[in-house]
Design a protein around this motif. Structure first.
Motif, PDB file in Angstrom:
ATOM      1  N   LEU A  31       0.804  -1.222   0.000  1.00  0.00           N
ATOM      2  CA  LEU A  31       0.000   0.000   0.000  1.00  0.00           C
ATOM      3  C   LEU A  31       0.835   1.270   0.000  1.00  0.00           C
ATOM      4  N   GLU A  32       1.798   1.387   0.887  1.00  0.00           N
ATOM      5  CA  GLU A  32       2.541   2.631   1.002  1.00  0.00           C
ATOM      6  C   GLU A  32       3.343   2.932  -0.260  1.00  0.00           C
ATOM      7  N   GLU A 250      -7.734   2.200   4.278  1.00  0.00           N
ATOM      8  CA  GLU A 250      -6.715   1.541   3.451  1.00  0.00           C
ATOM      9  C   GLU A 250      -7.312   1.091   2.127  1.00  0.00           C
ATOM     10  N   ARG A 253      -7.629   4.239  -0.008  1.00  0.00           N
ATOM     11  CA  ARG A 253      -6.331   4.701  -0.496  1.00  0.00           C
ATOM     12  C   ARG A 253      -5.859   3.843  -1.667  1.00  0.00           C
ATOM     13  N   ARG A 254      -6.055   2.547  -1.571  1.00  0.00           N
ATOM     14  CA  ARG A 254      -5.638   1.650  -2.659  1.00  0.00           C
ATOM     15  C   ARG A 254      -6.440   1.931  -3.924  1.00  0.00           C
TER      16      ARG A 254
END
Length: 322
Positions: A31-32, A250, A253-254
């Motif tokens: 993810l990051e 999360e 964000r993805r």
């Protein structure tokens, strides 16, 4: 040696359009790393420009359509307030309120499959009065109108038409059966033919797969849509989706990051459901998103304009009309 994620980022930065298999690969990356790469793409193509808009529920409830996520559908018992098309005075007052707080866009949204001819004439007069009184861009979400109606709306002073595709063409029949995905495509094309820009995106958390989300993004890419709202489903009691699990920050964000790779030049807009996020979207604005709806949503509370302005300043964004 550069990994495949970095290689795809550099290809996009050099004008490459990724295809479905590559997007599915991206969706599975850490993810990051994915979000960092997406934000680099955002900065390269859009800089720190941020497109902020507000919406007003110009006509509420008693909708003839059976969209399973919607509190305003007449098919479901949600106890949402119902009222006819708002008058010009109220629409102008709200436009003034938003403009005074630095918001460059104001969107009038109405329930129903589409406005009838009398309602189109009424709202055109309201738009004319808004443009006489307020320095703000007017957007509209009036349903599945014909090109002739969009021309009248454009002549009145509106600039942009919003109509979400919601999800992929394959998954759409599981969401709504009273109109089709192709009906929505036709409405967007009617708006374009009338000389208006278009805004279209979808709702995440309807039960769709990541492949459905990517198919939606690829459709928007093919249509050349520059304003792309991404909503997170707020499961409304009384609707068929009331027990759908809420997506996480999360997850969002993805999704935002993958959309940025597919739509590198677009303004990807956090819309409905942002208030469900603990950080109110802050990390999504570091993952490729660069637009938002501020203030109240249609039937749910949003985030205040003042709070959003403070957050965007902290993140280094500049609110501009784009």
């Amino acid at each position: 040696m550069k990994n495949r994620l970095e290689m795809l980022k550099e290809k996009v930065l050099n004008g490459y359009q990724i295809y479905k298999k590559e997007a599915l690969f991206l969706a599975e990356q850490p993810l990051e790393e994915l979000c960092k790469a997406a934000d680099e793409i955002r900065r390269a193509f859009c800089g720190n420009a941020f497109d902020l808009c507000t919406i007003i529920n110009g006509k509420s409830g008693k909708c003839s359509e059976n969209c399973k996520y919607c509190a305003q559908s007449s098919f479901y018992q949600t106890h949402v307030e119902s009222y006819p098309l708002l008058g010009t005075e109220e629409l102008v007052q709200q436009a003034e309120y938003n403009s005074q707080r630095g918001v460059p866009r104001y969107s009038i949204v109405t329930s129903g499959k589409k406005l009838n001819s009398e309602e189109v004439e009424q709202v055109c007069e309201s738009i004319r009065q808004i443009k006489k009184s307020v320095n703000i861009s007017v957007c509209v979400s009036f349903g599945l109108l014909e090109e002739e109606d969009f021309r009248k709306i454009k002549e009145a002073g509106a600039e942009r038409v919003h109509n979400n595709l919601e999800t992929s063409e394959v998954y759409f029949p599981k969401v709504c059966t009273t109109h089709t995905w192709q009906d929505k495509i036709r409405a967007l094309k009617n708006a374009r033919a009338a000389g208006m820009s278009v805004c279209s995106g979808g709702i995440m958390g309807l039960g769709e797969t990541m492949e459905d989300r990517i198919d939606l993004a690829l459709t928007l890419q093919n249509l050349g849509v520059n304003s792309v709202p991404i909503n997170m489903l707020n499961p409304i009691p009384g609707t068929p989706y009331e027990k759908n699990p809420k997506l996480t920050e999360e997850d969002m964000r993805r999704i935002i990051a993958v959309f940025r790779f597919i739509l590198p030049k677009s303004f990807i807009r956090l819309a409905g459901g942002r208030g469900l996020m603990e950080d109110q979207g802050r990390n999504c604005f570091r993952s490729g998103a660069n637009a938002a709806i501020t203030g109240d949503m249609l039937t749910t509370a949003g985030i205040t304009i003042r709070r959003d302005m403070e957050m965007l300043k902290e993140l280094g964004y500049q609110v501009v009309k784009v």
